[in-house]
Design a protein around this motif. Structure first.
Motif, PDB file in Angstrom:
ATOM      1  N   GLU A 192       0.819  -1.207   0.000  1.00 10.58           N
ATOM      2  CA  GLU A 192       0.000   0.000   0.000  1.00 10.58           C
ATOM      3  C   GLU A 192       0.853   1.257   0.000  1.00 10.58           C
ATOM      4  O   GLU A 192       0.407   2.311  -0.463  1.00 10.58           O
ATOM      5  N   ASP A 239       0.876   3.017  -3.217  1.00 10.06           N
ATOM      6  CA  ASP A 239      -0.328   3.662  -3.752  1.00 10.06           C
ATOM      7  C   ASP A 239       0.011   5.102  -4.121  1.00 10.06           C
ATOM      8  O   ASP A 239       0.798   5.765  -3.446  1.00 10.06           O
ATOM      9  N   ASN A 265      -6.890   7.329  -6.657  1.00  7.79           N
ATOM     10  CA  ASN A 265      -5.805   6.495  -6.150  1.00  7.79           C
ATOM     11  C   ASN A 265      -5.416   5.513  -7.253  1.00  7.79           C
ATOM     12  O   ASN A 265      -6.275   4.831  -7.817  1.00  7.79           O
ATOM     13  N   TYR A 311      -3.373   2.227  -7.902  1.00  6.40           N
ATOM     14  CA  TYR A 311      -2.766   1.106  -7.192  1.00  6.40           C
ATOM     15  C   TYR A 311      -3.205  -0.208  -7.833  1.00  6.40           C
ATOM     16  O   TYR A 311      -4.233  -0.270  -8.482  1.00  6.40           O
ATOM     17  N   TRP A 312      -2.384  -1.236  -7.630  1.00  6.43           N
ATOM     18  CA  TRP A 312      -2.686  -2.602  -8.080  1.00  6.43           C
ATOM     19  C   TRP A 312      -3.144  -2.623  -9.542  1.00  6.43           C
ATOM     20  O   TRP A 312      -4.138  -3.266  -9.890  1.00  6.43           O
TER      21      TRP A 312
END
Length: 145
Positions: free
Chosen positions: A35, A38, A59, A61-62
């Motif tokens: 995280e 992120d 955000n 992320y991933w």
């Protein structure tokens, strides 16, 4: 086993549960970025006098871009500002590895559809009498393997 409901859980209790869940997730997806990687960001538009006219909180992320908040001042709506903000956020996402963008909306379904998003789920009655649309847009074409 003792089952309890905890109102206003302590930061330590939240951290304990979060850490255990994270350990489980990593056991299944060991290459998942932490995280701490992120990329929470905003895209904003201000008038010449500095008044906020619109903005996005997102955000990255991933491998995805989550649009958390998109707001445009009522006097600016319908003039393309929302689309410009969204395109800017999507470009940031692409530059940072996002292949898909996703969001939730109650009132702006038609706007997001006009920007290439599609509904992949609908939640009724949250709040009661409403529909909450879960929407997505592919930013990068899937690579065949």
């Amino acid at each position: 086993m003792n089952i309890e409901q905890v109102l206003s859980p302590s930061p330590e209790l939240v951290a304990e549960l979060s850490n255990l869940f994270h350990a489980f997730t990593i056991s299944r997806l060991p290459d998942l970025p932490p995280e701490s990687e992120d990329k929470i960001f905003m895209v904003t538009a201000r008038s010449e006098s500095g008044v906020l006219q619109g903005g996005i909180l997102a955000n990255c992320y991933w491998d995805g871009l989550e649009i958390e908040t998109l707001w445009v001042d009522s006097q600016q709506r319908g003039q393309g500002l929302g689309s410009i903000l969204l395109e800017n956020a999507e470009a940031f996402g692409i530059r940072h590895g996002a292949v898909i963008s996703f969001l939730k909306t109650m009132e702006a379904k038609a706007f997001y559809e006009s920007c290439g998003y599609e509904v992949y789920g609908v939640l009724e009655d949250r709040p009661i009498g409403t529909l909450l649309y879960h929407m997505k847009k592919r930013l990068i074409k899937a690579v065949s393997t």
